[in-house]
Scaffold this active site. Structure first.
Site, PDB file in Angstrom:
ATOM      1  N   VAL A  78       0.837  -1.150   0.059  1.00 26.82           N
ATOM      2  CA  VAL A  78      -0.059  -0.061  -0.003  1.00 26.82           C
ATOM      3  C   VAL A  78       0.736   1.109   0.264  1.00 26.82           C
ATOM      4  O   VAL A  78       1.702   1.344   0.794  1.00 26.82           O
ATOM      5  CB  VAL A  78      -0.949   0.188   1.164  1.00 26.82           C
ATOM      6  CG1 VAL A  78      -1.693   1.432   1.338  1.00 26.82           C
ATOM      7  CG2 VAL A  78      -1.951  -1.141   1.187  1.00 26.82           C
ATOM      8  N   ALA A 123       4.153   4.129   2.987  1.00 28.04           N
ATOM      9  CA  ALA A 123       3.977   2.778   2.589  1.00 28.04           C
ATOM     10  C   ALA A 123       4.182   1.736   3.349  1.00 28.04           C
ATOM     11  O   ALA A 123       4.694   1.954   4.440  1.00 28.04           O
ATOM     12  CB  ALA A 123       4.820   2.675   1.209  1.00 28.04           C
ATOM     13  N   LYS A 124       3.426   0.614   3.093  1.00 26.95           N
ATOM     14  CA  LYS A 124       3.696  -0.610   3.987  1.00 26.95           C
ATOM     15  C   LYS A 124       3.305  -1.867   3.003  1.00 26.95           C
ATOM     16  O   LYS A 124       2.433  -1.648   2.178  1.00 26.95           O
ATOM     17  CB  LYS A 124       2.568  -0.618   5.164  1.00 26.95           C
ATOM     18  CG  LYS A 124       3.183  -1.366   6.282  1.00 26.95           C
ATOM     19  CD  LYS A 124       4.204  -0.664   7.095  1.00 26.95           C
ATOM     20  CE  LYS A 124       4.956  -1.382   8.173  1.00 26.95           C
ATOM     21  NZ  LYS A 124       5.687  -0.561   9.144  1.00 26.95           N
ATOM     22  N   GLY A 125       3.953  -2.764   3.149  1.00 33.03           N
ATOM     23  CA  GLY A 125       3.721  -4.207   2.617  1.00 33.03           C
ATOM     24  C   GLY A 125       3.710  -5.339   3.258  1.00 33.03           C
ATOM     25  O   GLY A 125       4.255  -5.265   4.694  1.00 33.03           O
ATOM     26  N   ASP A 164      10.297  -5.360   8.576  1.00 33.04           N
ATOM     27  CA  ASP A 164       9.264  -4.991   9.566  1.00 33.04           C
ATOM     28  C   ASP A 164       8.925  -6.535  10.148  1.00 33.04           C
ATOM     29  O   ASP A 164      10.093  -7.328  10.470  1.00 33.04           O
ATOM     30  CB  ASP A 164       7.998  -4.742   9.151  1.00 33.04           C
ATOM     31  CG  ASP A 164       6.926  -4.048   9.920  1.00 33.04           C
ATOM     32  OD1 ASP A 164       7.181  -2.893  10.081  1.00 33.04           O
ATOM     33  OD2 ASP A 164       6.037  -4.958  10.259  1.00 33.04           O
TER      34      ASP A 164
END
Ligand code: NAD
Length: 435
Positions: A78, A123-125, A164
């Site tokens: 995202v 952002a993050k995935g 993460d």
């Protein structure tokens, strides 16, 4: 060449501990966003723009498992907002990760970067998988295929992933390599949190815990507390919690309690943090069985009579039931989203100074930014330079958020949101909407 991949030590999957009052993380983020947007009298169009992610990419990630069977995992990325710069945010591997959670985490990254003045968007995935059940080879193939599916999304000027939950330096190295193979050149600025030999930065590993220490000292100063006279309890004894505990102890604080998934450990005379770190390192990263402390529950730790509480484990730990009993004067949020919106109100009424996650744990993204700068310069800084610059940026961000909160007579959390939203909205206004 030996192929033992000890690198997996850090990526060992830990079962998620059940969270009694699990919040919808996006709702939890939006509750704070709404208060700040109201203070700013944010234009409705800007409101809509800033709460919607710019892009949500969901991709099937097929992997040939060691048995020869194909399994298909869900890969998510995202990009919440790119107004201030390229997307920046970690990738987590977990069986229970959801799109709303990744959307919330991506938005938090937007606000976090804006708060510390780092020129990135949020952002993050994630990949929905259970790394504990996967072999090193399967994890490598999963990572490479996920990266290859995201080849038009990632890039040093577009979107820069980082580690993460359950991802680590090795996984960043595979992303770097896969991206570089497609680009036909080595592109080490495409990820941060990678091994130093591949362009990683000095100080990255301790950066989040160090940032927590810096803002905690700044908060103590505001309340007229001297570090040498302060007691501290830390929930979570991983990268962030253990580092923050060690560095606060180095500054003279007495760390009376720490905890991990195995429970809490208390010593009124102060714990030996280095001894505990050594113990955990030799004990599968767990404090279970540690002898030089009294065993307490996590709930007891959160409600101890201490000056400072550092939640550095996971989200939704300080619920309204816990908040009513918190006795700390300062809460420095090492974890993302450890306090629920209902708890916020109670802590505020009780006069607890909460240094919010989007400020307190921004040390990691700040040094990630330094890493990206160094990669692009091809010139690497000393640990001392990294730490000095980090301390300077965290101290400045603390003061700016504190002033913003005072200006609007709100908590530091709302002050941080006001500051961040105002910054991103101002940039958006200047850039305008491309038609
Ligand atoms: P980690 O996996 O290294 O450590 C997590 C620790 O929390 C472990 O000691 C684990 O045993 C403990 N834990 C888990 N559930 C618990 C519970 N219910 N009660 C007590 N302890 C519990 O993770 P980390 O990198 O230290 O991250 C911790 C938090 O900080 C997460 O919320 C993460 O999103 C956030 N964060 C981390 C970074 C970073 O750079 N590592 C940056 C920003 C935010």
């Amino acid at each position: 060449m030996p192929t033992t991949r000890t690198v997996y030590d850090r990526a060992v999957y830990q079962e998620p501990t059940p969270i009694p009052d699990k919040e919808d993380p996006f709702r939890s983020m939006m509750e704070r966003f709404d208060v700040a947007a109201h203070i700013l009298e944010l234009d409705p169009g800007f409101y809509e723009f800033l709460c919607k992610p710019a892009r949500v990419i969901i991709t099937a990630v097929p992997v040939v498992m060691d048995t020869g069977r194909i399994r298909v995992f869900d890969g998510i990325r995202v990009i919440h907002n790119e107004v201030l710069g390229p997307g920046k945010g970690g990738i987590r591997y977990a069986p229970d990760v959801t799109v709303p959670e990744v959307k919330a985490l991506a938005a938090w990254m937007t606000w976090k970067c804006a708060v510390v003045d780092v020129p990135f968007g949020g952002a993050k995935g994630a990949v929905v998988c259970n790394p504990r059940e996967m072999s090193p080879g399967e994890l490598e193939r999963l990572t490479r295929r996920y990266t290859s599916n995201m080849i038009d999304v990632f890039g040093p000027d577009r979107d820069i992933p980082a580690p993460d939950m359950n991802t680590n330096e090795q996984i960043m190295a595979w992303i770097l390599d896969t991206y570089s193979m497609h680009a036909r050149r080595t592109e080490n600025a495409v990820v941060t949190g990678k091994p130093k030999i591949l362009g990683g930065s000095e100080g990255r590993k301790d950066a989040t815990g160090r940032g927590v220490m810096t803002v905690t000292l700044a908060a103590m100063e505001k309340l007229g507390l001297r570090p040498g006279e302060c007691t501290v309890a830390v929930q979570g004894f991983g990268n962030v919690g253990a580092t923050a505990a060690r560095l606060l102890r180095d500054r003279g604080c007495k760390i009376v309690a720490v905890s991990d998934v195995s429970g809490g450990y208390y010593n009124e005379n102060g714990l030996d943090i280095v001894d505990m770190q050594n113990y955990a390192a030799a004990n599968g990263h767990l404090l279970k069985g540690y002898g030089n402390a009294q065993k307490i529950s996590n709930d007891e730790l959160l409600t101890l009579d201490v000056d400072v509480l550092v939640p550095a484990a996971r989200e939704d730990q300080i619920t309204k039931y816990v908040a009513e009993r918190v006795r700390a004067k300062i809460i420095a949020e090492g974890a993302n989203g450890p306090t629920t919106p209902e708890a916020d109100a109670i802590l505020n009424d009780n006069g607890v100074l909460v240094v919010p996650d989007i400020l307190a744990n921004a040390g990691g993204v700040t040094v990630s930014y330094f890493e990206w700068v160094q990669d692009r310069q091809g010139y690497f800084w000393t640990l001392d330079r990294v730490n000095r610059r980090l301390d300077r940026m965290m101290t400045a961000a603390f003061q700016t958020v504190f002033d913003e909160a005072q200006k609007h007579d709100v908590s530091m959390r709302i002050g941080a949101y006001v500051l961040a939203i105002h910054k991103v909205a101002t940039a958006l206004k200047l850039r305008g909407i491309y038609a």
